[in-house]
Structure formats: C-alpha cells, structure tokens
Design a protein around this motif. Sequence first.
Motif, PDB file in Angstrom:
ATOM      1  N   ILE A 187     -13.659  22.558 -35.874  1.00  0.00           N
ATOM      2  CA  ILE A 187     -13.386  23.985 -35.665  1.00  0.00           C
ATOM      3  C   ILE A 187     -14.063  24.461 -34.379  1.00  0.00           C
ATOM      4  O   ILE A 187     -13.473  25.206 -33.585  1.00  0.00           O
ATOM      5  N   CYS A 188     -15.286  24.012 -34.161  1.00  0.00           N
ATOM      6  CA  CYS A 188     -16.019  24.393 -32.947  1.00  0.00           C
ATOM      7  C   CYS A 188     -15.308  23.902 -31.688  1.00  0.00           C
ATOM      8  O   CYS A 188     -15.262  24.615 -30.675  1.00  0.00           O
ATOM      9  N   ILE A 189     -14.739  22.709 -31.738  1.00  0.00           N
ATOM     10  CA  ILE A 189     -14.010  22.177 -30.583  1.00  0.00           C
ATOM     11  C   ILE A 189     -12.770  23.021 -30.307  1.00  0.00           C
ATOM     12  O   ILE A 189     -12.459  23.351 -29.149  1.00  0.00           O
ATOM     13  N   VAL A 190     -12.057  23.387 -31.364  1.00  0.00           N
ATOM     14  CA  VAL A 190     -10.865  24.229 -31.206  1.00  0.00           C
ATOM     15  C   VAL A 190     -11.251  25.594 -30.644  1.00  0.00           C
ATOM     16  O   VAL A 190     -10.606  26.111 -29.717  1.00  0.00           O
ATOM     17  N   VAL A 191     -12.299  26.181 -31.191  1.00  0.00           N
ATOM     18  CA  VAL A 191     -12.769  27.485 -30.711  1.00  0.00           C
ATOM     19  C   VAL A 191     -13.177  27.401 -29.245  1.00  0.00           C
ATOM     20  O   VAL A 191     -12.846  28.280 -28.436  1.00  0.00           O
ATOM     21  N   ALA A 192     -13.885  26.337 -28.885  1.00  0.00           N
ATOM     22  CA  ALA A 192     -14.313  26.160 -27.495  1.00  0.00           C
ATOM     23  C   ALA A 192     -13.111  26.073 -26.560  1.00  0.00           C
ATOM     24  O   ALA A 192     -13.100  26.673 -25.475  1.00  0.00           O
ATOM     25  N   THR A 193     -12.097  25.339 -26.974  1.00  0.00           N
ATOM     26  CA  THR A 193     -10.890  25.209 -26.153  1.00  0.00           C
ATOM     27  C   THR A 193     -10.221  26.564 -25.959  1.00  0.00           C
ATOM     28  O   THR A 193      -9.813  26.917 -24.841  1.00  0.00           O
ATOM     29  N   ILE A 194     -10.137  27.335 -27.026  1.00  0.00           N
ATOM     30  CA  ILE A 194      -9.518  28.666 -26.953  1.00  0.00           C
ATOM     31  C   ILE A 194     -10.317  29.583 -26.026  1.00  0.00           C
ATOM     32  O   ILE A 194      -9.739  30.349 -25.242  1.00  0.00           O
ATOM     33  N   ILE A 195     -11.634  29.506 -26.101  1.00  0.00           N
ATOM     34  CA  ILE A 195     -12.474  30.347 -25.236  1.00  0.00           C
ATOM     35  C   ILE A 195     -12.265  29.988 -23.768  1.00  0.00           C
ATOM     36  O   ILE A 195     -12.152  30.866 -22.906  1.00  0.00           O
ATOM     37  N   TYR A 196     -12.199  28.704 -23.471  1.00  0.00           N
ATOM     38  CA  TYR A 196     -12.067  28.269 -22.078  1.00  0.00           C
ATOM     39  C   TYR A 196     -10.680  28.556 -21.491  1.00  0.00           C
ATOM     40  O   TYR A 196     -10.548  28.721 -20.266  1.00  0.00           O
ATOM     41  N   LEU A 197      -9.648  28.604 -22.326  1.00  0.00           N
ATOM     42  CA  LEU A 197      -8.270  28.701 -21.826  1.00  0.00           C
ATOM     43  C   LEU A 197      -8.044  29.824 -20.813  1.00  0.00           C
ATOM     44  O   LEU A 197      -7.544  29.562 -19.703  1.00  0.00           O
ATOM     45  N   PRO A 198      -8.370  31.078 -21.129  1.00  0.00           N
ATOM     46  CA  PRO A 198      -8.083  32.140 -20.146  1.00  0.00           C
ATOM     47  C   PRO A 198      -8.876  31.991 -18.854  1.00  0.00           C
ATOM     48  O   PRO A 198      -8.383  32.347 -17.776  1.00  0.00           O
ATOM     49  N   PHE A 199     -10.071  31.455 -18.943  1.00  0.00           N
ATOM     50  CA  PHE A 199     -10.891  31.281 -17.742  1.00  0.00           C
ATOM     51  C   PHE A 199     -10.343  30.157 -16.864  1.00  0.00           C
ATOM     52  O   PHE A 199     -10.403  30.239 -15.635  1.00  0.00           O
TER      53      PHE A 199
END
Length: 218
Positions: A187-199
Amino acid sequence: MVQRPLETVVQSLPGILILMFVAQLFWVIGIHGNQMVKPIREPLLLGAIMVNMTAFEQGKEIPNIITMPFWDVYMSIGGSGITLGLLFAVMIATRRKEMREISKLSLGPSFFNINEPVIFGMPIMLNPILAIPFIITPLITGTIGYFATSIGFAGKAVVMVPWTTPPIVNAWLSTAGSMGAVVTQLICIVVATIIYLPFVKVAARRAEQAEQPVIQNA
C-alpha cells in the motif's frame, strides 16, 4: 539521563517523522541525510529492535512499533524518499527518454534500497519540484505503517534484517511472517507512486519548456 527522553521522542510517531524530515532536507541540499541523523537514529532504533527480539524469543508481548526495521520497511522503500514510487511514476507518467533511462538504470539498485543513482541522476538534489514529494512521501508512508501496526493489522518488527534486503522480503522477514506488514508495504508503494505522479508530470513539462528555446534557436 539524555537517552531516555530521546527514546521517548524518537519512538513516537511525531518524533520519527521529525527525524525523517530532517534527513530528507539534508538529502535535498546534497548531504547524505541518513548519515546526518545516524548518531541519533541508530542507537535508539537498534536498541528498540533488540528489545523486541528479546521479547519475541521469550514469548512476551512485543513492546515497540518504531524500530530500525520499521524505518526501512515503511519509510525507506527503495531508498530514502521511497524513490521506488518515483521510478514507477516516471514509467507511468512520462515518455521523456532521459527520465525513463535513469529510472531503468536505477530500478535494480532500488530493489536493494540503494537510490543514489536516482537522487543524483534525476536529479532530486537541488530540484525544487521533485524535492517536495521526496520529503513528504516517507512521512505519509511512515504514518500509514505506524497506524497499520498500532491497530494490529501489521506485525511489529521482531527480526533485524539488513537494510539492503529487498522490499516485500524485508517486510515479511522483519515481522516473522506478517502478511499484514507485506500488504501495508505494498500500500505504501502504491501511495508513494500516486504522490510522485503529478510532480513527475510537472518536472517533465518544465524540461520540455526549457528545451523549446534551444530547439527554436537551432
């Protein structure tokens, strides 16, 4: 006399988040963040995992949520800043050749939590766009890991595993086989990916805009 208050602070959620925040700030300005916080972090978090290991061996209740493996499993997946999420975000969000090439080259080391290639190659260091998710992502994933453990979904760490142990494997081994810990790390990996996407999208757009005058003048 000093160690006891430090233990209380660092083994609390706010304390570990502050320590991680400081480490990430050092990384962003080009200084090895983990080495800067190591004198505070390691004695306390290694001591915490030793207490857990002893309790586990004796069949007693495991006392500590925040330990050295906790830092590695939930706050340093793929290396500082959860940059494994950044690599996945690059593959999803942009077709810029240089960003994708760096991501491909960095993926192998990242599976062993070594991410200097992406920190200095992307770069994240001195990059005001990518620095934002680099700083905030481990704070969010650390919070997720803490609450998942505190409610009993993820097991507490009871085994000290090397920091180079790959993600998923380190979650499984350090908690003596807690599937909840494995799921929480995923879940943390998925969340991290989502956070990085817009940046990543913004960084790619900025790079394209910077190239336009060069192309026009060519």
